[in-house]
Design a protein around this motif. Structure first.
Motif, PDB file in Angstrom:
ATOM      1  N   LEU A  19     -79.120 -20.882 -49.244  1.00 29.22           N
ATOM      2  CA  LEU A  19     -77.720 -21.187 -48.470  1.00 29.22           C
ATOM      3  C   LEU A  19     -77.829 -20.420 -47.421  1.00 29.22           C
ATOM      4  O   LEU A  19     -77.562 -20.897 -46.432  1.00 29.22           O
ATOM      5  CB  LEU A  19     -76.518 -20.978 -49.359  1.00 29.22           C
ATOM      6  N   LYS A  20     -78.536 -19.125 -47.396  1.00 28.44           N
ATOM      7  CA  LYS A  20     -78.507 -18.371 -46.178  1.00 28.44           C
ATOM      8  C   LYS A  20     -79.421 -19.006 -45.043  1.00 28.44           C
ATOM      9  O   LYS A  20     -79.135 -18.786 -43.887  1.00 28.44           O
ATOM     10  CB  LYS A  20     -79.172 -16.903 -46.596  1.00 28.44           C
ATOM     11  N   ASP A  21     -80.538 -19.630 -45.502  1.00 26.92           N
ATOM     12  CA  ASP A  21     -81.304 -20.271 -44.546  1.00 26.92           C
ATOM     13  C   ASP A  21     -80.544 -21.167 -43.886  1.00 26.92           C
ATOM     14  O   ASP A  21     -80.679 -21.487 -42.737  1.00 26.92           O
ATOM     15  CB  ASP A  21     -82.660 -21.040 -45.363  1.00 26.92           C
ATOM     16  N   ASN A  22     -79.828 -22.040 -44.268  1.00 24.49           N
ATOM     17  CA  ASN A  22     -78.979 -23.082 -43.757  1.00 24.49           C
ATOM     18  C   ASN A  22     -77.824 -22.250 -42.858  1.00 24.49           C
ATOM     19  O   ASN A  22     -77.688 -22.812 -41.586  1.00 24.49           O
ATOM     20  CB  ASN A  22     -78.321 -23.952 -44.699  1.00 24.49           C
ATOM     21  N   MET A  23     -77.192 -21.242 -43.276  1.00 22.87           N
ATOM     22  CA  MET A  23     -76.316 -20.529 -42.490  1.00 22.87           C
ATOM     23  C   MET A  23     -76.747 -19.994 -41.210  1.00 22.87           C
ATOM     24  O   MET A  23     -76.124 -19.606 -40.096  1.00 22.87           O
ATOM     25  CB  MET A  23     -75.571 -19.545 -43.356  1.00 22.87           C
ATOM     26  N   CYS A  24     -78.203 -19.414 -41.429  1.00 26.90           N
ATOM     27  CA  CYS A  24     -78.762 -18.973 -40.205  1.00 26.90           C
ATOM     28  C   CYS A  24     -79.650 -19.612 -39.296  1.00 26.90           C
ATOM     29  O   CYS A  24     -80.178 -19.115 -38.043  1.00 26.90           O
ATOM     30  CB  CYS A  24     -79.597 -17.741 -40.608  1.00 26.90           C
ATOM     31  N   TYR A  25     -79.696 -20.900 -39.563  1.00 24.48           N
ATOM     32  CA  TYR A  25     -80.675 -21.894 -38.902  1.00 24.48           C
ATOM     33  C   TYR A  25     -80.244 -22.030 -37.308  1.00 24.48           C
ATOM     34  O   TYR A  25     -78.926 -22.038 -37.219  1.00 24.48           O
ATOM     35  CB  TYR A  25     -80.672 -23.294 -39.512  1.00 24.48           C
ATOM     36  N   PRO A  26     -81.093 -21.955 -36.404  1.00 25.10           N
ATOM     37  CA  PRO A  26     -82.551 -21.942 -36.427  1.00 25.10           C
ATOM     38  C   PRO A  26     -83.244 -20.735 -36.483  1.00 25.10           C
ATOM     39  O   PRO A  26     -84.539 -20.617 -36.665  1.00 25.10           O
ATOM     40  CB  PRO A  26     -83.099 -22.683 -35.258  1.00 25.10           C
ATOM     41  N   ALA A  27     -82.642 -19.492 -36.692  1.00 23.85           N
ATOM     42  CA  ALA A  27     -82.880 -18.280 -36.787  1.00 23.85           C
ATOM     43  C   ALA A  27     -83.421 -18.057 -38.392  1.00 23.85           C
ATOM     44  O   ALA A  27     -83.058 -18.722 -39.248  1.00 23.85           O
ATOM     45  CB  ALA A  27     -81.940 -17.221 -36.645  1.00 23.85           C
ATOM     46  N   GLU A  28     -84.675 -17.136 -38.331  1.00 20.54           N
ATOM     47  CA  GLU A  28     -85.242 -16.861 -39.757  1.00 20.54           C
ATOM     48  C   GLU A  28     -84.092 -16.090 -40.278  1.00 20.54           C
ATOM     49  O   GLU A  28     -83.542 -14.824 -39.885  1.00 20.54           O
ATOM     50  CB  GLU A  28     -86.390 -16.116 -39.486  1.00 20.54           C
ATOM     51  N   SER A  29     -83.694 -16.255 -41.529  1.00 18.69           N
ATOM     52  CA  SER A  29     -82.649 -15.748 -42.347  1.00 18.69           C
ATOM     53  C   SER A  29     -83.021 -14.321 -42.676  1.00 18.69           C
ATOM     54  O   SER A  29     -82.134 -13.335 -42.802  1.00 18.69           O
ATOM     55  CB  SER A  29     -82.376 -16.472 -43.624  1.00 18.69           C
ATOM     56  N   ARG A  30     -84.475 -13.851 -42.680  1.00 12.30           N
ATOM     57  CA  ARG A  30     -84.650 -12.499 -42.892  1.00 12.30           C
ATOM     58  C   ARG A  30     -84.294 -11.631 -41.958  1.00 12.30           C
ATOM     59  O   ARG A  30     -84.387 -10.339 -42.106  1.00 12.30           O
ATOM     60  CB  ARG A  30     -86.076 -12.616 -43.357  1.00 12.30           C
ATOM     61  N   ASN A  31     -84.053 -12.260 -40.709  1.00 10.67           N
ATOM     62  CA  ASN A  31     -83.689 -11.311 -39.755  1.00 10.67           C
ATOM     63  C   ASN A  31     -82.146 -11.053 -39.425  1.00 10.67           C
ATOM     64  O   ASN A  31     -81.818 -10.394 -38.480  1.00 10.67           O
ATOM     65  CB  ASN A  31     -84.270 -12.085 -38.204  1.00 10.67           C
ATOM     66  N   VAL A  32     -81.508 -11.592 -40.343  1.00  8.57           N
ATOM     67  CA  VAL A  32     -79.993 -11.539 -40.114  1.00  8.57           C
ATOM     68  C   VAL A  32     -79.771 -10.689 -41.538  1.00  8.57           C
ATOM     69  O   VAL A  32     -79.712 -10.954 -42.716  1.00  8.57           O
ATOM     70  CB  VAL A  32     -79.216 -12.763 -40.242  1.00  8.57           C
ATOM     71  N   GLU A  33     -78.673  -9.580 -41.290  1.00 10.61           N
ATOM     72  CA  GLU A  33     -78.275  -8.949 -42.451  1.00 10.61           C
ATOM     73  C   GLU A  33     -77.245  -9.616 -43.305  1.00 10.61           C
ATOM     74  O   GLU A  33     -76.488 -10.369 -42.723  1.00 10.61           O
ATOM     75  CB  GLU A  33     -77.660  -7.629 -42.075  1.00 10.61           C
ATOM     76  N   ASP A  34     -77.450  -9.387 -44.564  1.00 11.66           N
ATOM     77  CA  ASP A  34     -76.525 -10.153 -45.646  1.00 11.66           C
ATOM     78  C   ASP A  34     -75.119  -9.803 -45.218  1.00 11.66           C
ATOM     79  O   ASP A  34     -74.265 -10.868 -45.372  1.00 11.66           O
ATOM     80  CB  ASP A  34     -76.615  -9.876 -46.741  1.00 11.66           C
ATOM     81  N   ASP A  35     -74.667  -8.715 -44.995  1.00 11.68           N
ATOM     82  CA  ASP A  35     -73.465  -8.152 -44.422  1.00 11.68           C
ATOM     83  C   ASP A  35     -72.704  -8.994 -43.215  1.00 11.68           C
ATOM     84  O   ASP A  35     -71.527  -9.174 -43.339  1.00 11.68           O
ATOM     85  CB  ASP A  35     -73.113  -6.919 -44.092  1.00 11.68           C
ATOM     86  N   VAL A  36     -73.582  -9.175 -42.339  1.00 18.37           N
ATOM     87  CA  VAL A  36     -73.098 -10.038 -40.983  1.00 18.37           C
ATOM     88  C   VAL A  36     -72.920 -11.189 -41.584  1.00 18.37           C
ATOM     89  O   VAL A  36     -71.983 -12.007 -41.064  1.00 18.37           O
ATOM     90  CB  VAL A  36     -74.402  -9.933 -40.035  1.00 18.37           C
ATOM     91  N   VAL A  37     -73.804 -11.873 -42.405  1.00 19.94           N
ATOM     92  CA  VAL A  37     -73.332 -13.288 -42.702  1.00 19.94           C
ATOM     93  C   VAL A  37     -72.071 -13.506 -43.667  1.00 19.94           C
ATOM     94  O   VAL A  37     -71.479 -14.263 -43.447  1.00 19.94           O
ATOM     95  CB  VAL A  37     -74.678 -13.873 -43.679  1.00 19.94           C
ATOM     96  N   MET A  38     -71.919 -12.581 -44.354  1.00 22.19           N
ATOM     97  CA  MET A  38     -70.759 -12.632 -45.371  1.00 22.19           C
ATOM     98  C   MET A  38     -69.405 -12.366 -44.481  1.00 22.19           C
ATOM     99  O   MET A  38     -68.520 -12.955 -44.633  1.00 22.19           O
ATOM    100  CB  MET A  38     -70.937 -11.365 -46.510  1.00 22.19           C
ATOM    101  N   ALA A  39     -69.784 -11.350 -43.674  1.00 20.71           N
ATOM    102  CA  ALA A  39     -68.460 -11.245 -42.621  1.00 20.71           C
ATOM    103  C   ALA A  39     -68.324 -12.493 -41.624  1.00 20.71           C
ATOM    104  O   ALA A  39     -66.886 -12.758 -41.883  1.00 20.71           O
ATOM    105  CB  ALA A  39     -68.845 -10.129 -41.665  1.00 20.71           C
ATOM    106  N   CYS A  40     -69.007 -13.272 -41.442  1.00 24.03           N
ATOM    107  CA  CYS A  40     -68.726 -14.469 -40.689  1.00 24.03           C
ATOM    108  C   CYS A  40     -68.157 -15.553 -41.755  1.00 24.03           C
ATOM    109  O   CYS A  40     -67.355 -16.416 -41.440  1.00 24.03           O
ATOM    110  CB  CYS A  40     -69.968 -15.034 -40.223  1.00 24.03           C
ATOM    111  N   ALA A  41     -68.768 -15.434 -43.114  1.00 27.08           N
ATOM    112  CA  ALA A  41     -68.559 -16.502 -43.925  1.00 27.08           C
ATOM    113  C   ALA A  41     -66.872 -16.282 -44.353  1.00 27.08           C
ATOM    114  O   ALA A  41     -66.241 -17.335 -44.390  1.00 27.08           O
ATOM    115  CB  ALA A  41     -69.070 -16.194 -45.029  1.00 27.08           C
TER     116      ALA A  41
END
Length: 617
Positions: free
Chosen positions: A454-476
């Motif tokens: 799910l994180k891969d789709n949320m970060c596309y086209p960036a590589e998900s490993r280059n984005v912190e989980d906390d940043v993704v969850m804050a935006c979510a």
């Protein structure tokens, strides 16, 4: 004329084949040396197979001579020589078959990777879907490349074996009967010429067959992707009719191929039956006169069959050669398009002066028409002169079909040159480089695959490993996607986490698990979690059409705040040097509150550009 045309066709095929074959050679020197060594070993083993066949031929002759002479000792000596030859030869020949398949696999890998890299790096994707004469690109990549490589290796290997075999058994045959050797040559020349004349239409028919087969497969994939809509609209009967039409086209082509192939096969079968008679008649006189023994007769018959098969290489391999010509043409046309794609219509770069005054998009007397079914162009915009600045949020409105999405495609540079002519694009658009432009469409693209999270789709086209989980969850949380993360089992949930929606291979499809509104919010999220700088231009084409107005307000507020873009009547964004510009396409009036300007396409080329700060919103 036929002979000259055939020679020219063969020469053109050879040139195209040699050019395509170079694509299967690795660029890395070490890999290239390993592949070359494998090819050399395969060639030597091919020659070794001929040596085995010659040794078996002589052992068989000695066995028959010993039986005729009733010499038991000589017979068993010949048998043991035969067995010893097989004991040594069988493991070597089996290894040769393995090595041949390994060469094919490696060459297919190299060629496929090279074509995919070129296809994805030269805007070829636009040409695949729009304005291209290249049919079924998926078939050309997934099937035709392998057919080209395996067919090439098979034909080269069989041709090399034929050459070794021809020289070895020609000596045996000529030594036994020069007249038999001469009659065999004349027989083979006649058979090859007739087979070529009868089978020439197979090239065109096989190419047509591959096209029709690809079209039927595309219909089946569309049926899978749209199965829910088809059931909802009760369209099963209509789909059955369309699928039947596509299949019948493929069926008729196959039947047409069979008719020609059967004609060729009928000639070759009749021709081959004569092989058992001609050598017997030719050598019978010398045997009756006592000039040769029975073992020599049997060896001559075996040698005749070998040399005949070698001399008839092109007629016996005619179907393989025609298939090879078809896939060479198809793969060659696709690679030519990838290597030198037709030009596309693209916006120009901003001038230095425009960048200094914070302009993001400049329309310079830009005109665009929307073609209709009767080929009468309807103007969407005529001589449009408009500038979108940093911090602007522009809403493009208008009736359906007036040209809003076409205007967005022009801003994105998604028109091929052929389409640009059909839509009558003129004037110019200047905007930042495509790396600084983001598009949020009505139906976002989703990654699919067994390992896609799910994180891969949320970060596309960036590589998900280059984005912190906390940043993704804050935006979510800002986009109300936290329940989605919990429902799916976390950001790192993979495709095998659910069995609810699977395709035929057991893969979960994210497009089925996520609702259209969730997919649209994930597209917004991609802009917000991108590890690089914010895009200078974000285009939202009906990007919130699948969410309710309350959710739309929250999503727009979060996105515009992240981009530093002002709302109607607010000058904060215009004063922000890091602000982006946003262009939205939508029908809802509730979108007005999130924009500073509204551009209304009235049709017939009329455009109304209004600053919302001047209106009561």
């Amino acid at each position: 004329m036929v002979g000259k045309a055939g020679t020219q066709q063969a020469a053109a095929f050879a040139r195209k084949w040699a050019r395509l074959a170079s694509w299967s050679v690795p660029a890395d020197d070490a890999e290239k040396r390993r592949l070359l060594l494998a090819v050399v070993v395969v060639s030597l083993l091919t020659a070794g197979r001929t040596w085995v066949q010659v040794r078996v031929s002589y052992a068989n002759k000695d066995c028959i001579d010993a039986l005729s002479e009733k010499n038991e000792e000589k017979f068993w000596e010949a048998v043991w020589r035969f067995v010893a030859t097989l004991v040594v030869a069988v493991p070597v020949l089996v290894f040769g078959s393995y090595l041949t398949e390994r060469v094919i696999v490696e060459a297919v890998r190299v060629m496929t990777n090279a074509v995919l890299k070129m296809c994805l790096s030269r805007h070829v994707l636009l040409l695949i879907n729009e304005g291209s004469k290249i049919d079924n690109p998926d078939q050309r990549i997934a099937e035709d490349i392998r057919s080209f490589v395996s067919g090439s290796v098979s034909l080269i290997k069989s041709f090399a074996s034929t050459v070794f075999d021809l020289f070895s058994f020609s000596f045996i045959l000529y030594s036994a009967s020069p007249s038999l050797f001469a009659s065999m040559i004349a027989f083979c020349i006649f058979g090859t010429a007739v087979t070529f004349l009868l089978g020439r239409p197979l090239v065109r028919k096989k190419n047509e067959g591959r096209v029709k087969s690809g079209e039927f497969r595309f219909c089946l994939s569309r049926l899978r992707d749209s199965s829910t809509s088809i059931v909802a609209w009760k369209g099963e009967e209509q789909e059955q009719r369309l699928l039947s039409l596509a299949y019948n086209d493929a069926y008729k082509t196959v039947v047409n191929i069979l008719s020609t192939a059967t004609l060729v096969d009928a000639f070759q079968t009749s021709y081959d039956f004569l092989i058992s008679l001609i050598p017997l008649v030719s050598i019978s006189g010398t045997y009756f006169r006592g000039e040769v023994e029975m073992g020599t007769v049997v060896q001559s018959l075996s040698a005749f069959r070998h040399v005949y098969s070698d001399m008839s290489y092109f007629s016996s391999h005619f179907e393989s050669i025609t298939t090879m010509m078809v896939v060479t043409e198809r793969v060659g046309a696709f690679i030519d398009m990838c290597a030198s794609p037709p030009p596309t219509w693209s916006p120009s770069a901003l001038t230095e002066e425009e960048r200094k005054r914070e302009a993001v998009v400049v329309f310079d007397r830009f005109s665009l028409c929307t073609p209709t079914a009767d080929m009468v162009a309807s103007p969407a915009v005529i001589d449009l002169c408009m500038t979108i600045m940093k911090g602007d949020a522009v809403l493009v409105k208008g009736q359906s079909g007036v040209g809003k999405t076409s205007l967005v495609r022009a801003m994105m540079g998604l028109f091929t040159r052929e389409e640009a002519l059909r839509f009558r694009l003129s004037g110019g658009i200047r905007r930042p480089h495509r790396e600084a432009v983001a598009l949020l469409p009505q139906r976002p693209y989703l990654l699919e695959g067994k390992t896609v999270t799910l994180k891969d789709n949320m970060c596309y086209p960036a590589e998900s490993r280059n984005v912190e989980d906390d940043v993704v969850m804050a935006c979510a949380r800002q986009l109300h996607l936290q329940p989605v993360v919990e429902r799916m089992g976390g950001l790192h949930s993979t495709a095998d986490a659910s069995n609810q929606h699977e395709d035929g291979e057991g893969r979960r499809l994210w497009g089925s698990l996520l609702s259209p509104g969730e997919q649209q919010r994930i597209a917004m999220m991609r802009v917000m979690v991108s590890p690089g700088p914010n895009p200078l231009l974000v285009i939202i084409d009906e990007g919130t059409s699948a969410v309710d107005e309350k959710l739309q307000d929250d999503c727009y507020s979060a996105l515009l705040t992240h981009l530093g873009v002002s709302k109607a009547g607010d000058q904060q964004g215009r004063n922000n040097m890091q602000a982006s510009a946003v262009v939205s396409v939508g029908h809802r009036d509730s979108l007005l509150k999130h924009h500073t300007r509204v551009v209304y396409l009235k049709g017939h080329g009329e455009v109304e550009d209004t600053h919302l700060s001047l209106l009561q919103v």
